[in-house]
Design an enzyme around this catalytic site. Structure first.
Site, PDB file in Angstrom:
ATOM      1  N   HIS A  26       0.851  -1.180   0.000  1.00 22.58           N
ATOM      2  CA  HIS A  26       0.000   0.000   0.000  1.00 22.58           C
ATOM      3  C   HIS A  26       0.890   1.234   0.000  1.00 22.58           C
ATOM      4  CE1 HIS A  26      -4.044  -1.749   1.595  1.00 22.58           C
ATOM      5  NE2 HIS A  26      -3.442  -2.565   0.736  1.00 22.58           N
ATOM      6  N   TYR A  68      -9.033   5.470   7.581  1.00 24.68           N
ATOM      7  CA  TYR A  68      -9.150   5.861   8.973  1.00 24.68           C
ATOM      8  C   TYR A  68     -10.233   6.932   9.044  1.00 24.68           C
ATOM      9  CZ  TYR A  68      -4.784   3.493  10.254  1.00 24.68           C
ATOM     10  OH  TYR A  68      -3.822   2.550  10.496  1.00 24.68           O
ATOM     11  N   PRO A 100      -3.403   0.102  18.772  1.00 26.23           N
ATOM     12  CA  PRO A 100      -3.181  -0.356  17.392  1.00 26.23           C
ATOM     13  C   PRO A 100      -3.402   0.695  16.321  1.00 26.23           C
ATOM     14  CG  PRO A 100      -5.257  -1.212  18.245  1.00 26.23           C
ATOM     15  CD  PRO A 100      -4.574  -0.544  19.396  1.00 26.23           C
ATOM     16  N   LYS A 105       1.881  -0.331  15.092  1.00 23.75           N
ATOM     17  CA  LYS A 105       3.281  -0.403  15.468  1.00 23.75           C
ATOM     18  C   LYS A 105       3.670  -1.640  16.278  1.00 23.75           C
ATOM     19  CE  LYS A 105       4.715   3.093  13.365  1.00 23.75           C
ATOM     20  NZ  LYS A 105       4.505   2.494  12.060  1.00 23.75           N
ATOM     21  N   TYR A 120       4.443   6.202   9.781  1.00 18.13           N
ATOM     22  CA  TYR A 120       3.554   5.084   9.468  1.00 18.13           C
ATOM     23  C   TYR A 120       4.292   3.980   8.714  1.00 18.13           C
ATOM     24  CZ  TYR A 120      -0.945   2.820   8.605  1.00 18.13           C
ATOM     25  OH  TYR A 120      -1.990   1.924   8.610  1.00 18.13           O
TER      26      TYR A 120
END
Length: 390
Positions: free
Chosen positions: A72, A197, A289, A293, A381
């Site tokens: 991604h 998100y 979460p 990580k 990220y």
């Protein structure tokens, strides 16, 4: 029995450590209280940082990951009736994340260890640690004794390793969040090519995936939520309400094959070592979460510990082992901050007033519109580069 490194826990941290040590010619025994079937089917994290993917490939256990993993190159922040893409390919060129379930990583590592003749023992009862403050530690389990030079505690937050350290040695930092995640695994094609998100007034939602046929969803719920109160119809209705907030987006539905409630907390124990016991992964730290990580931090710990152990067994010098915590903790705390930041940025809090909600929206607007802010999110990220090589 005797081995160089006794490893407690056959999750990603323990198995990867055992495999990396094998590649360095160092012997280990892995002890796991659960069955092999259980650890291979346990659904956990699914987002692998660039560095985690590189580590698995370099270690020779990335063939199926490269074939079946889903790279991604961005994520979407969805709020206020619009979607905002954080483009990794533009903000952090050459780095991305890969969606590949933790249980798949575990399967690959178990297969590699067993193919190489590795000693991985499942359904081991009553593991206890002895003499960890000396240079002759040992493990007992099921009436047997294993003498070791070093013990690695990779047995998770509720394992025996951290609790075996004498009181007063560790400083434990903890934060509990006033909500939990309802996690849903569904047999349905993902409705988006990238993770979404979503922040809404009803709470946070995440659209993720595990494969082209399996989708993963999360809903912000109360910390004491009863999973039985969420039948399929309620789950899909709430997911639609929180995700179908932009024009043209329709959520595909299907058979729900798993649901569970996960508490949200942050935790760090420091130092991550005592005597000849070294903690790695969830045994030493927990992150909410939201920032994806947990598994990736475990891999980072294992990389540092592998190098320190290789130097120890090659030269007899314990300098690198003594510095294990100092080497790991800066990355741990960076991940703690990023995970806290993502969590507070995207979730609703019962204590929030209109002022707090407007601040949250302002910060989201800044991340979505500023390359500087977007790059901060993107580089954390996909994972900060490792300073050391394997």
């Amino acid at each position: 029995m005797r081995t160089q490194v006794g490893i407690i826990g056959a999750g990603p941290a323990g198995l990867l450590l055992s495999h990396l040590l094998h590649l360095r010619g160092i012997e280990s025994v892995v002890l796991e209280r659960r069955s092999r079937e259980y650890v291979e089917r346990r659904v956990r994290a699914g987002v692998l940082e660039q560095g985690t993917v590189d580590t698995l490939v370099e270690a020779g256990v990335g063939e199926r990951l490269k074939r079946e993993g889903l790279p991604h190159h961005g994520i979407e922040l969805r709020y206020g009736g619009a979607g905002h893409r954080i483009a990794f390919e533009r903000l952090v060129p050459g780095r991305c994340i890969t969606v590949y379930g933790q249980q798949e990583v575990v399967k690959d590592l178990i297969a590699a260890r067993l193919a190489a003749g590795g000693d991985v023992r499942f359904e081991v009862d009553d593991v206890a640690l002895h003499d960890i403050g000396t240079d002759r530690p040992s493990l007992t389990f099921g009436g047997e004794r294993l003498d070791c030079d070093v013990i690695a505690g990779c047995d998770g937050f509720h394992g025996v390793s951290r609790d075996s350290i004498p009181g007063g040695v560790l400083t434990e930092h903890r934060r509990d969040y006033p909500f939990a995640w309802l996690g849903i695994l569904a047999r349905v094609k993902p409705s988006s090519e990238e993770l979404i998100y979503a922040r809404t007034e009803r709470g946070f939602a995440l659209h993720s995936m595990r494969s082209p046929e399996i989708s993963r969803f999360y809903l912000q719920v109360a910390p004491d939520e009863d999973v039985a109160a969420w039948p399929d119809e309620r789950i899909w209705a709430e997911l639609r309400t929180r995700l179908e907030t932009v024009p043209g987006f329709a959520l595909a539905t299907g058979e729900i094959i798993e649901r569970s409630v996960t508490p949200m907390r942050s935790f760090v124990a420091e130092p991550m070592q005592y005597g000849r016991l070294f903690l790695a992964g969830d045994a030493a730290h927990i992150v909410p979460p939201t920032g994806a990580k947990g598994l990736n931090l475990a891999v980072a710990d294992v990389r540092v510990l592998t190098e320190a152990l290789a130097r120890f067994f090659a030269s007899g010098s314990a300098e690198a082992l003594d510095g294990y915590s100092r080497a790991c903790l800066p990355r741990v705390w960076r991940a703690q901050h990023f995970s806290w930041w993502m969590t507070t940025l995207l979730h609703t809090f019962d204590s929030d007033d209109a002022y707090a909600r407007r601040l949250q929206t302002s910060h989201l607007d800044y991340v979505a519109s500023s390359d500087a802010a977007g790059t901060t999110l993107a580089e954390n990220y996909v994972g900060l580069p490792y300073e050391e090589s394997l």
